[in-house]
Motif scaffolding. Structure first.
Motif, PDB file in Angstrom:
ATOM      1  N   LEU A 139     -11.519 -14.571  18.015  1.00 19.08           N
ATOM      2  CA  LEU A 139     -10.304 -15.192  17.502  1.00 19.08           C
ATOM      3  C   LEU A 139     -10.585 -16.448  16.697  1.00 19.08           C
ATOM      4  O   LEU A 139     -11.462 -17.238  17.014  1.00 19.08           O
ATOM      5  CB  LEU A 139      -9.349 -15.498  18.655  1.00 19.08           C
ATOM      6  CG  LEU A 139      -9.748 -16.625  19.636  1.00 19.08           C
ATOM      7  CD1 LEU A 139      -9.100 -17.933  19.205  1.00 19.08           C
ATOM      8  CD2 LEU A 139      -9.318 -16.270  21.035  1.00 19.08           C
ATOM      9  N   PRO A 145      -4.759 -18.298  12.961  1.00 20.25           N
ATOM     10  CA  PRO A 145      -4.364 -17.829  11.625  1.00 20.25           C
ATOM     11  C   PRO A 145      -3.734 -18.920  10.772  1.00 20.25           C
ATOM     12  O   PRO A 145      -2.596 -18.820  10.357  1.00 20.25           O
ATOM     13  CB  PRO A 145      -3.359 -16.723  11.954  1.00 20.25           C
ATOM     14  CG  PRO A 145      -2.746 -17.169  13.234  1.00 20.25           C
ATOM     15  CD  PRO A 145      -3.844 -17.850  14.009  1.00 20.25           C
ATOM     16  N   TYR A 185      -5.856 -22.104  21.113  1.00 23.75           N
ATOM     17  CA  TYR A 185      -4.806 -21.114  21.361  1.00 23.75           C
ATOM     18  C   TYR A 185      -4.135 -21.372  22.713  1.00 23.75           C
ATOM     19  O   TYR A 185      -2.900 -21.290  22.826  1.00 23.75           O
ATOM     20  CB  TYR A 185      -5.397 -19.709  21.328  1.00 23.75           C
ATOM     21  CG  TYR A 185      -4.411 -18.624  21.673  1.00 23.75           C
ATOM     22  CD1 TYR A 185      -3.459 -18.198  20.754  1.00 23.75           C
ATOM     23  CD2 TYR A 185      -4.415 -18.026  22.930  1.00 23.75           C
ATOM     24  CE1 TYR A 185      -2.539 -17.203  21.070  1.00 23.75           C
ATOM     25  CE2 TYR A 185      -3.509 -17.031  23.261  1.00 23.75           C
ATOM     26  CZ  TYR A 185      -2.576 -16.629  22.325  1.00 23.75           C
ATOM     27  OH  TYR A 185      -1.666 -15.651  22.659  1.00 23.75           O
ATOM     28  N   TYR A 240      -3.751 -11.761  13.401  1.00 23.70           N
ATOM     29  CA  TYR A 240      -4.899 -12.519  12.962  1.00 23.70           C
ATOM     30  C   TYR A 240      -5.751 -11.633  12.033  1.00 23.70           C
ATOM     31  O   TYR A 240      -5.837 -10.426  12.212  1.00 23.70           O
ATOM     32  CB  TYR A 240      -5.759 -12.931  14.154  1.00 23.70           C
ATOM     33  CG  TYR A 240      -5.160 -13.986  15.036  1.00 23.70           C
ATOM     34  CD1 TYR A 240      -5.969 -14.882  15.721  1.00 23.70           C
ATOM     35  CD2 TYR A 240      -3.784 -14.117  15.205  1.00 23.70           C
ATOM     36  CE1 TYR A 240      -5.435 -15.849  16.555  1.00 23.70           C
ATOM     37  CE2 TYR A 240      -3.242 -15.074  16.030  1.00 23.70           C
ATOM     38  CZ  TYR A 240      -4.078 -15.948  16.706  1.00 23.70           C
ATOM     39  OH  TYR A 240      -3.537 -16.906  17.530  1.00 23.70           O
ATOM     40  N   LYS A 241      -6.392 -12.262  11.060  1.00 22.35           N
ATOM     41  CA  LYS A 241      -7.274 -11.562  10.133  1.00 22.35           C
ATOM     42  C   LYS A 241      -6.577 -10.362   9.484  1.00 22.35           C
ATOM     43  O   LYS A 241      -7.074  -9.240   9.551  1.00 22.35           O
ATOM     44  CB  LYS A 241      -8.549 -11.105  10.844  1.00 22.35           C
ATOM     45  CG  LYS A 241      -9.309 -12.240  11.546  1.00 22.35           C
ATOM     46  CD  LYS A 241     -10.553 -11.737  12.247  1.00 22.35           C
ATOM     47  CE  LYS A 241     -11.257 -12.874  12.949  1.00 22.35           C
ATOM     48  NZ  LYS A 241     -12.479 -12.429  13.669  1.00 22.35           N
TER      49      LYS A 241
END
Length: 267
Positions: free
Chosen positions: A64, A67, A84, A262-263
């Motif tokens: 992770l 973002p 996070y 994310y990503k």
């Protein structure tokens, strides 16, 4: 030398109940890594490295990263996880964090799902984070707090809003039952339709083994290039589902149902 980290030899089972039945299983192994032990493992184990090529390797960039517009790539996995956790009201700075995951094998990896189990200084579970990825290398996190801890198992039902499989709607729900790993590994993640009916069952069950040079070699030769085998299995089973005429959802369909990803994949 004994480590806090270990290996699980396990079996994955998938069983689809509707709209047509479809089942399969396969053997895997997964690593249960103490994030504070990563550099020690790289120093002491011949076949393990961190952020470098080896028979097995852990790469921080594959896990992770928050973002944001310009993510801080100098932070390691633990630091990103602490950020996070802070967003979810948990101070992770003093927590012991163990990650159940797949490692790179000869430089290649694919992680359908990883789990961060977080413990206080007495070893009591505090929270858990599931890190789910699809074949487009997109990622979504699911947080489990103390209110979702029932005994030694984190339980939660939540809408996915994530493209995991082209044969499952993005707004169906996950039913997580994540038992804290011990001598045995026992994880269940099922899918519920919009009416709350269970139509897909998946389990991950295994046994704990010590992590050392010998066990690394045994795992490698038992299932060589396991990330490629897992990726191949996913596409082989997808072909079977397509031949059974299970409804198919294209990746570009309903992008509004992809949330907090994310990503994100950029075609």
């Amino acid at each position: 030398m004994e480590f806090k980290s270990s290996i699980y030899t396990a079996k994955v089972m998938h069983h689809r109940l509707a709209p047509k039945k479809h089942s399969f299983w396969y053997n895997v192994y997964m690593f249960y890594i103490d994030l504070d032990e990563l550099d020690l493992l790289a120093q002491k184990l011949r076949w393990f490295s961190r952020n470098r090529f080896n028979l097995f390797s852990f790469r921080d960039a594959e896990h992770l990263q928050l973002p944001q517009a310009n993510p801080d790539k100098t932070k390691n996995t633990r630091q990103h996880l602490e950020d996070y956790l802070k967003e979810n009201g948990v101070d992770g700075s003093r927590l012991k964090i163990k990650l159940l995951t797949n490692l790179n094998v000869l430089g290649y990896n694919f992680n359908p799902v990883s789990f961060y189990y977080c413990f206080d200084q007495d070893g009591n579970p505090v929270c858990c984070v599931a890190e789910i990825s699809n074949t487009y290398r997109e990622m979504k996190l699911f947080f489990f707090g103390k209110e979702e801890l029932d005994g030694d198992t984190f339980k939660k039902i939540t809408t996915k809003y994530f493209y995991v499989s082209p044969f499952i709607d993005l707004d169906d729900a996950f039913d997580f039952r994540l038992k804290v790993p011990a001598a045995k590994l026992d994880i269940e993640i099922d899918d519920l339709d919009k009416n709350g009916k269970r139509f897909f069952i998946s389990t991950l069950k295994g046994e704990q083994k010590p992590l050392n040079n010998n066990s690394l070699l045994k795992c490698f030769f038992a299932i060589p290039l396991i990330p490629l085998q897992v990726m191949g299995m996913i596409h082989w089973q997808a072909l079977k589902l397509w031949l059974k005429k299970i409804p198919f959802h294209a990746k570009a369909k309903n992008p509004q149902l992809q949330r907090n990803v994310y990503k994100p994949y950029k075609p």
